[in-house]
Structures are given as structure tokens and as C-alpha cells.
Design an enzyme around this catalytic site. Structure first.
Site, mmCIF file in Angstrom:
data_model
loop_
_atom_site.group_PDB
_atom_site.id
_atom_site.type_symbol
_atom_site.label_atom_id
_atom_site.label_comp_id
_atom_site.label_asym_id
_atom_site.label_seq_id
_atom_site.Cartn_x
_atom_site.Cartn_y
_atom_site.Cartn_z
ATOM 1 N N LYS A 40 0.837 -1.214 0.000
ATOM 2 C CA LYS A 40 0.000 0.000 0.000
ATOM 3 C C LYS A 40 0.867 1.259 0.000
ATOM 4 C CE LYS A 40 -2.012 -1.100 3.889
ATOM 5 N NZ LYS A 40 -1.312 -2.380 4.134
ATOM 6 N N ARG A 64 11.288 -1.952 11.183
ATOM 7 C CA ARG A 64 10.274 -1.492 12.143
ATOM 8 C C ARG A 64 10.066 -2.534 13.239
ATOM 9 N NH1 ARG A 64 5.342 0.311 8.339
ATOM 10 N NH2 ARG A 64 4.240 -0.770 9.998
ATOM 11 N N ARG A 70 -9.362 1.047 8.567
ATOM 12 C CA ARG A 70 -8.939 -0.311 8.875
ATOM 13 C C ARG A 70 -10.031 -1.084 9.608
ATOM 14 N NH1 ARG A 70 -2.964 0.832 9.075
ATOM 15 N NH2 ARG A 70 -1.890 -1.156 8.945
ATOM 16 N N ARG A 122 11.612 -5.590 4.743
ATOM 17 C CA ARG A 122 11.234 -4.176 4.619
ATOM 18 C C ARG A 122 12.157 -3.324 5.470
ATOM 19 N NH1 ARG A 122 5.218 -1.903 5.286
ATOM 20 N NH2 ARG A 122 5.192 -3.022 7.273
ATOM 21 N N ARG A 125 -0.414 -9.143 13.295
ATOM 22 C CA ARG A 125 -0.973 -8.110 12.411
ATOM 23 C C ARG A 125 -1.806 -8.733 11.289
ATOM 24 N NH1 ARG A 125 3.882 -4.816 10.530
ATOM 25 N NH2 ARG A 125 2.360 -3.348 9.727
HETATM 26 P P1 ADP Z 1 2.222 -1.776 3.229
HETATM 27 O O1 ADP Z 1 2.247 -0.271 3.132
HETATM 28 O O2 ADP Z 1 1.023 -2.385 2.556
HETATM 29 O O3 ADP Z 1 2.416 -2.286 4.619
HETATM 30 P P2 ADP Z 1 4.784 -1.625 1.813
HETATM 31 O O4 ADP Z 1 4.473 -0.749 0.637
HETATM 32 O O5 ADP Z 1 5.576 -1.029 2.916
HETATM 33 O O6 ADP Z 1 3.444 -2.324 2.384
HETATM 34 O O7 ADP Z 1 5.516 -2.930 1.255
HETATM 35 C C1 ADP Z 1 5.992 -3.960 2.131
HETATM 36 C C2 ADP Z 1 7.372 -4.430 1.690
HETATM 37 O O8 ADP Z 1 7.275 -5.144 0.463
HETATM 38 C C3 ADP Z 1 8.348 -3.274 1.447
HETATM 39 O O9 ADP Z 1 9.638 -3.689 1.849
HETATM 40 C C4 ADP Z 1 8.281 -3.056 -0.072
HETATM 41 O O10 ADP Z 1 9.497 -2.525 -0.594
HETATM 42 C C5 ADP Z 1 8.002 -4.470 -0.582
HETATM 43 N N1 ADP Z 1 7.134 -4.512 -1.757
HETATM 44 C C6 ADP Z 1 6.079 -3.695 -2.045
HETATM 45 N N2 ADP Z 1 5.500 -4.054 -3.229
HETATM 46 C C7 ADP Z 1 6.188 -5.133 -3.675
HETATM 47 C C8 ADP Z 1 6.076 -5.990 -4.834
HETATM 48 N N3 ADP Z 1 5.131 -5.794 -5.771
HETATM 49 N N4 ADP Z 1 6.965 -7.011 -4.950
HETATM 50 C C9 ADP Z 1 7.924 -7.219 -3.996
HETATM 51 N N5 ADP Z 1 8.083 -6.463 -2.900
HETATM 52 C C10 ADP Z 1 7.225 -5.439 -2.722
HETATM 53 P P1 AMP Z 2 1.044 0.818 8.894
HETATM 54 O O1 AMP Z 2 2.195 1.745 8.774
HETATM 55 O O2 AMP Z 2 -0.132 1.214 8.039
HETATM 56 O O3 AMP Z 2 1.449 -0.631 8.678
HETATM 57 O O4 AMP Z 2 0.513 0.934 10.398
HETATM 58 C C1 AMP Z 2 1.326 0.549 11.484
HETATM 59 C C2 AMP Z 2 0.485 0.425 12.750
HETATM 60 O O5 AMP Z 2 -0.110 1.699 13.065
HETATM 61 C C3 AMP Z 2 -0.683 -0.547 12.674
HETATM 62 O O6 AMP Z 2 -0.316 -1.896 12.918
HETATM 63 C C4 AMP Z 2 -1.611 0.020 13.777
HETATM 64 O O7 AMP Z 2 -1.145 -0.324 15.070
HETATM 65 C C5 AMP Z 2 -1.408 1.530 13.617
HETATM 66 N N1 AMP Z 2 -2.398 2.099 12.669
HETATM 67 C C6 AMP Z 2 -2.150 2.710 11.478
HETATM 68 N N2 AMP Z 2 -3.283 3.100 10.893
HETATM 69 C C7 AMP Z 2 -4.294 2.711 11.710
HETATM 70 C C8 AMP Z 2 -5.716 2.799 11.644
HETATM 71 N N3 AMP Z 2 -6.345 3.351 10.602
HETATM 72 N N4 AMP Z 2 -6.429 2.291 12.693
HETATM 73 C C9 AMP Z 2 -5.829 1.728 13.742
HETATM 74 N N5 AMP Z 2 -4.502 1.589 13.861
HETATM 75 C C10 AMP Z 2 -3.731 2.071 12.857
#
Ligand code: ADP
Ligand code: AMP
Length: 214
Positions: A13, A160, A88, A127, A171
């Protein structure tokens, strides 16, 4: 254009929201980034959110709904925005409906990035995040130019706390229980677009653009 990004933690995302924000010239609003910035700055909100985040749980709805409603009412959101990590839960989606209605606007699409749990577990360990500017990398799939350093702002990259394997499983469970029902919620509103998130980042991006520009 007003977009919501849906998908499991690690589905991509944030990666795609950042690309879309650049392409469409609208703000990328990540509630996770907002919470992490608050934790870093030691604010009251950060203190309240930290224990939930570290445990892989969701921060309570009341800490996030007003925050997003205020953010999307700002001037820079007039032409649209991309919500990443919000809503969410169903109550958050209902709060968002109310907020967009009050602004006389509507959400154009909810983009669901579909990735099975097995692929998520592998992705999360690799990541790396910049806690300064919110940029996201992957040690294998999207490495920074210089190892451990953010390309955009030069700050150090970190794993993280909530990306450790034991927290990732929690999660994913939380996602399936509380967030996945939103797929149905937006499908019923006829604004759901689902893309295959196991493809390359470029292919995922191009599929999203095709769908939202159709
Ligand atoms: P989210 O925001 O949904 O938690 P991220 O955008 O941070 O996910 O992506 C999670 C991890 O996967 C990151 O390390 C990112 O660089 C990697 N990633 C994202 N999209 C892809 C993809 N299409 N193929 C492989 N790795 C990906
Ligand atoms: P993210 O960076 O989107 O993966 O979010 C990291 C963490 O932040 C999540 O696991 C939740 O603990 C908190 N968080 C982010 N967005 C929300 C939301 N919309 N509602 C509740 N918790 C959230």
C-alpha cells in the site's frame, strides 16, 4: 481523485500510494506514518499509540478517525488524496463516509492490493523504513542506492519494531478479522478495484493506474 488503499500489512500500500501521489500530484496520507512521527516526537498521541502498534494491534478508532477527518479537510486535499492504512475497521469506514459527505465530496476508488499471507511473511522481514520521511525499501526487491540509508532524505533505515516475525503474524490475524471486511464494504458501494499484488512493483502500479483512469 480520492483513493483508499486496502490490503494486508506488507501488501504494498505504502509503496504504491507514494508512486500514485507523485503521478497524480495529490497528498499521500499514511496513518501509520503519522503515528510513527508522533512517537518519534514524543507527543501525547504517540505515547497512546505506541503500545498498540508494538503489539501489532490496531490503535483505537477514536484516536484515528478525527485525525483523518481533519487532515482531508486541509487545503492541499482539495484536488484529492490517497489514504494509506485508513480505514482499517468498519466504524472507521463509516466515519470516513461521514467526513467526505460533510466536505461535499466522495471517495472515487478503494484499491485492494491482493497478496497471500505466505508472501507477506517473506516481504516483511526485508522491509526497511525511513522514520524521517516515510519512504519504504526492501533489501531484495527495492534496495536503496546506499545500504541502510534513505535515498530521499539520507536518514538511516530501520527494521520497524512491528515487522518482527512474531508481530507480523498478529498483524495478519488483526487484518483478517477487522480490516478484510472492508473489501466487501467497498465492493457493495461499487468502488472496489482489486489488483494482483504478487506482481512486480511496476506492474502493480500500472494495473492500478489503468483501473483508476478507466
Ligand atoms: P504496506 O504499506 O502495505 O504495509 P509496503 O508498501 O511497505 O506495504 O511494502 C511492504 C514491503 O514489500 C516493502 O519492503 C516493499 O518494498 C516491498 N514490496 C512492495 N510491493 C512489492 C512488490 N510488488 N513485490 C515485492 N516487494 C514489494
Ligand atoms: P502501517 O504503517 O499502516 O502498517 O501501520 C502501522 C500500525 O499503526 C498498525 O499496525 C496500527 O497499530 C497503527 N495504525 C495505522 N493506521 C491505523 C488505523 N487506521 N487504525 C488503527 N490503527 C492504525
Amino acid at each position: 481523485m480520492r483513493l483508499i488503499m486496502l490490503g494486508a500489512p506488507g501488501a504494498g500500500k505504502g509503496t504504491q500510494a507514494a508512486n500514485l501521489a507523485k503521478e497524480l500530484n495529490i497528498p499521500h496520507i499514511s496513518t501509520g506514518d503519522i503515528f510513527r512521527a508522533n512517537i518519534k516526537n514524543g507527543t501525547e498521541l504517540g505515547k497512546k499509540a505506541k503500545s498498540y502498534m508494538d503489539a501489532g494491534k490496531l490503535v483505537p478508532d477514536e484516536l484515528v478517525c478525527d485525525l483523518v477527518a481533519d487532515r482531508i479537510a486541509k487545503d492541499d486535499c482539495k484536488e484529492g488524496y490517497i489514504l494509506d492504512g485508513f480505514p482499517r475497521t468498519i466504524p472507521q469506514a463509516e466515519a470516513l463516509d461521514k467526513a467526505v459527505l460533510a466536505l461535499g465530496t466522495k471517495i472515487d476508488y478503494a484499491v485492494n492490493i491482493d497478496v497471500p499471507d505466505e508472501a507477506i511473511i517473506t516481504r516483511m522481514g526485508g522491509r526497511r523504513a525511513c522514520l524521517n520521511c516515510g519512504a519504504t525499501y526492501h533489501v531484495q526487491y527495492n534496495p536503496p542506492k546506499k545500504e541502510g540509508v534513505c535515498d530521499t532524505c539520507g536518514h538511516p533505515l530501520v527494521l520497524r519494531d512491528d515487522d518482527k516475525p512474531e508481530t507480523v503474524q498478529t498483524r495478519l490475524n488483526v487484518y483478517h478479522e477487522q480490516t478484510q471486511p472492508l473489501i466487501d464494504y467497498y465492493d457493495k458501494k461499487k468502488i472496489l478495484v482489486t489488483v494482483d499484488g504478487t506482481q512486480s512493483m511496476d506492474q502493480v502500479f500500472s494495473d492500478i493506474l489503468k483501473a483508476v483512469r478507466a
